[in-house]
Design an enzyme around this catalytic site. Structure first.
Site, PDB file in Angstrom:
ATOM      1  N   GLY A   1      -3.032   0.557  -2.764  1.00 20.39           N
ATOM      2  CA  GLY A   1      -3.940  -0.011  -1.774  1.00 20.39           C
ATOM      3  C   GLY A   1      -5.397   0.195  -2.114  1.00 20.39           C
ATOM      4  CB  THR A   2      -7.315   2.526  -3.842  1.00 23.43           C
ATOM      5  OG1 THR A   2      -7.094   3.147  -2.574  1.00 23.43           O
ATOM      6  CG2 THR A   2      -8.750   2.794  -4.271  1.00 23.43           C
TER       7      THR A   2
ATOM      8  CG  ASP B   1      -3.720   4.072  -2.438  1.00 24.91           C
ATOM      9  OD1 ASP B   1      -2.845   3.310  -1.979  1.00 24.91           O
ATOM     10  OD2 ASP B   1      -4.814   4.264  -1.885  1.00 24.91           O
TER      11      ASP B   1
ATOM     12  CG  ASP C   1      -1.889   1.140   1.265  1.00 27.06           C
ATOM     13  OD1 ASP C   1      -2.071   1.798   0.221  1.00 27.06           O
ATOM     14  OD2 ASP C   1      -2.471   1.397   2.336  1.00 27.06           O
ATOM     15  CB  THR C   2       1.895   3.602  -2.673  1.00 24.73           C
ATOM     16  OG1 THR C   2       0.651   3.695  -3.398  1.00 24.73           O
ATOM     17  CG2 THR C   2       2.762   2.536  -3.341  1.00 24.73           C
ATOM     18  N   GLY C   3      -0.404   4.139  -0.175  1.00 29.36           N
ATOM     19  CA  GLY C   3      -1.217   5.195   0.402  1.00 29.36           C
ATOM     20  C   GLY C   3      -1.253   5.206   1.908  1.00 29.36           C
TER      21      GLY C   3
END
Length: 588
Positions: free
Chosen positions: A466-467, A464, A244-246
């Site tokens: 993570g989405t 992101d 997750d980059t967010g």
């Protein structure tokens, strides 16, 4: 030397000339369900107020040791034993006579920055030239250029060693590195692969045995998220987490999570694995409570602590900070790789990307992402390096925009979105009441050109992983959907309807970043079949959803190669190139 290398190749050890050791681990994707509302959006809910040459000895050791182990330099030869994959190979490699004559004791043991062969015993070029071109061709690699080849490389991304990899391939890529105006051919081709993994009861290596350079973490594609496998604790427990980059925290689901089926709950916690801290002799509980909520509705609470985490043999973090979650309805933990400002605890700590540099696994707090195509089994996150084979054109760097004078989100300006429709199969003759295409808005007689688009006015947008889907403001989404016909919101799918034919092969959206970089994404990434109309016609919704935050999720990220530099605060992006080749260069 050629014969020794061939033997190693036969023992399933492949070679690649790149930075001082790098590893590839796979990323897995989850299977998607129907509709769009329940897919992951792991953006945390917060109120955000607040190129130097080394000595020849160093270079040669970096090249030889990852291949042969710890050999001994003796006169004009290199001797030792290489063990791996159940094989043990003794070797004695004779150096070229021109090199052997220059020093009876091999290279100097002093930290000599002068790489003149006449002063150091023998040169790196001598060693590389001693490996025949036939051998490099045999394993599918281009022979690395030496100084005599007059080859150039990007000064910001300097290859410095050789590493073990699994699948030898080759590709020469012209590239421009972030922050550099010059274009250079990568001087090192490499293969992405997974090095031999430590056993479950193996201990993380001591700092003295750690490698510095770049390493892959494989990401498994589940169709709704991407998962990486980490080994945590002593002895090591294997657990999967979503990348997750967010967000910025790492957390694992505890074996004691009250929501797990084995504990009377409804979550299958065994699917991705859990961490049992009671079975780790190196676990340290720091008694700090942890709690986080995400925009998709998931919550997690537990305690913070430290333990050892192994990514691959030679690449481990000692006393890494993470949370162990004993109450969550999520079936998988999260590996956040964002800025520390997004950490869900009051007292900020060194999260994993920064700990990797602090413990000398990588030279810079940076990583690059390649998710591959939607149908691909896995993608990669490469910590500390760039793989120039995974993109086309130039990498363009964009400054990460601060939030209230702090670096919080990995966000850059998105200028506009345009659409190109070139495949009209099933576009006409749709049943009454369906979302007919608006002829003339974006239908350009099959030509690959743009007569319009939607001006997003440099909307700050988070990249992101993570989405699952993407998000823009309600007005912006309606403007994009309006390019295809009537704007109709589907309450059940919590998304806007779109003609299913828009997802035909050959149709795409083009995302414009500051009029400097343009990323093409197949419209099939954004057209989601969710059922049928009463007439029996297929019903589709649009994969850019209305939201309060602008996010480009996995359905965009699969089309881009992105380099996140959290130290220099830039994100560099280019059009992704889907292939199995590698040309890895560590970031220094």
């Amino acid at each position: 030397m050629q014969r020794v290398l061939e033997l190693l190749l036969l023992s399933s050890t492949a070679l690649a000339v790149i930075g001082d050791g790098f590893i590839a681990l796979p990323v897995h994707k989850l299977q998607a369900g129907e509709g769009s509302a329940h897919f992951p959006n792991r953006l945390p809910i917060f109120d955000v107020v607040n190129g130097v040459a080394k000595s020849v000895e160093d270079d040669v050791n970096q090249i030889i040791q990852p291949i042969f182990g710890n050999g001994i330099f003796s006169g004009g030869s290199i001797q030792g034993t290489h063990s791996g994959n159940g094989h043990s190979v003794k070797y004695e490699v004779s150096l070229p006579s021109s090199s052997a004559q220059k020093g009876s004791n091999g290279p100097s043991s002093t930290d000599n920055k002068d790489t003149d062969p006449s002063k150091t015993g023998f040169s790196l070029d001598d060693l590389m030239n001693s490996i025949s071109t036939d051998f490099w061709n045999l394993i599918g690699l281009n022979k690395p250029p030496t100084s005599s080849d007059n080859g150039s490389k990007d000064a910001d991304f300097t290859p410095s060693a050789v590493s073990q990899v699994e699948q030898p391939t080759s590709k020469s890529v012209e590239s421009t590195a972030p922050g550099s105006a010059s274009s250079a051919s990568s001087s090192s081709s490499s293969e992405a692969a997974s090095s031999s993994q430590p056993s479950e009861d193996s201990q993380p290596s001591s700092s003295a045995n750690k490698k510095t350079g770049a390493f892959f973490l494989s990401l498994d594609n589940t169709q709704t998220l991407y998962t990486a496998t980490l080994k945590v604790g002593s002895p090591a427990q294997e657990v999967q987490v979503m990348i997750d980059t967010g967000s910025s925290d790492l957390w694992f689901i505890s074996s004691g999570n009250s929501q797990c089926k084995v504990n009377g709950g409804s979550i299958d916690c065994d699917k991705y694995g859990v961490f049992d801290k009671s079975k780790s002799s190196s676990w340290h509980d720091n008694k700090t409570d942890y709690s986080i909520s995400y925009y998709d509705g998931d919550k997690a609470s537990g305690t913070m602590g430290q333990d050892n985490i192994t990514f691959a043999d030679g690449f481990s973090i000692e006393n890494a900070n993470f949370a162990v979650i004993d109450n969550t309805t999520s079936s998988i933990g999260v590996f956040g790789v964002g800025y520390p400002e997004l950490e869900a605890v009051k007292s900020k700590y060194t999260n994993l990307p920064f700990a990797m540099k602090e413990q000398n696994l990588i030279a810079k707090v940076a990583y690059s992402l390649y998710l591959d195509s939607r149908d691909a089994v896995q993608g990669y996150i490469l910590f500390g390096g760039i793989d120039h084979a995974f993109y086309t054109g130039d990498l363009k760097a964009f400054d990460i925009v601060q939030c209230n004078d702090k670096y919080v989100y990995s966000q850059i300006p998105l200028t506009s979105v345009a659409s190109s429709l070139n495949n009209y199969t099933n576009a006409y003759g749709l049943p009454a009441g369906s979302n007919h295409p608006k002829v003339g808005a974006v239908i350009y007689n099959g030509t690959d050109s743009f007569n319009g688009g939607v001006d997003l006015k440099d909307t700050l947008t988070l990249l992101d992983t993570g989405t699952t889907y993407s998000y823009l403001s309600k007005d912006q989404v309606e403007s994009i959907v309006g390019l295809y016909g009537n704007v109709t919101y589907n309450d059940a799918g919590k998304a806007y309807e779109v003609p299913c034919w828009v997802g035909n092969p050959g149709n795409y959206l083009e995302f414009n970043f500051k009029n400097e970089q343009y990323i093409k994404v197949p419209t099939s990434e954004f057209v989601i079949s969710v059922g049928t109309y009463a007439s029996g016609a297929e019903l589709c919704v649009f994969g850019i959803l209305p939201g309060t935050h602008s996010i480009l999720g996995d359905n965009f990220m699969r089309s881009v190669y992105a380099v996140f530099d959290l130290e220099d605060h830039v994100i560099s992006i280019a059009q992704a190139a889907y292939n199995d080749n590698h040309a890895v260069v560590p970031i220094e």
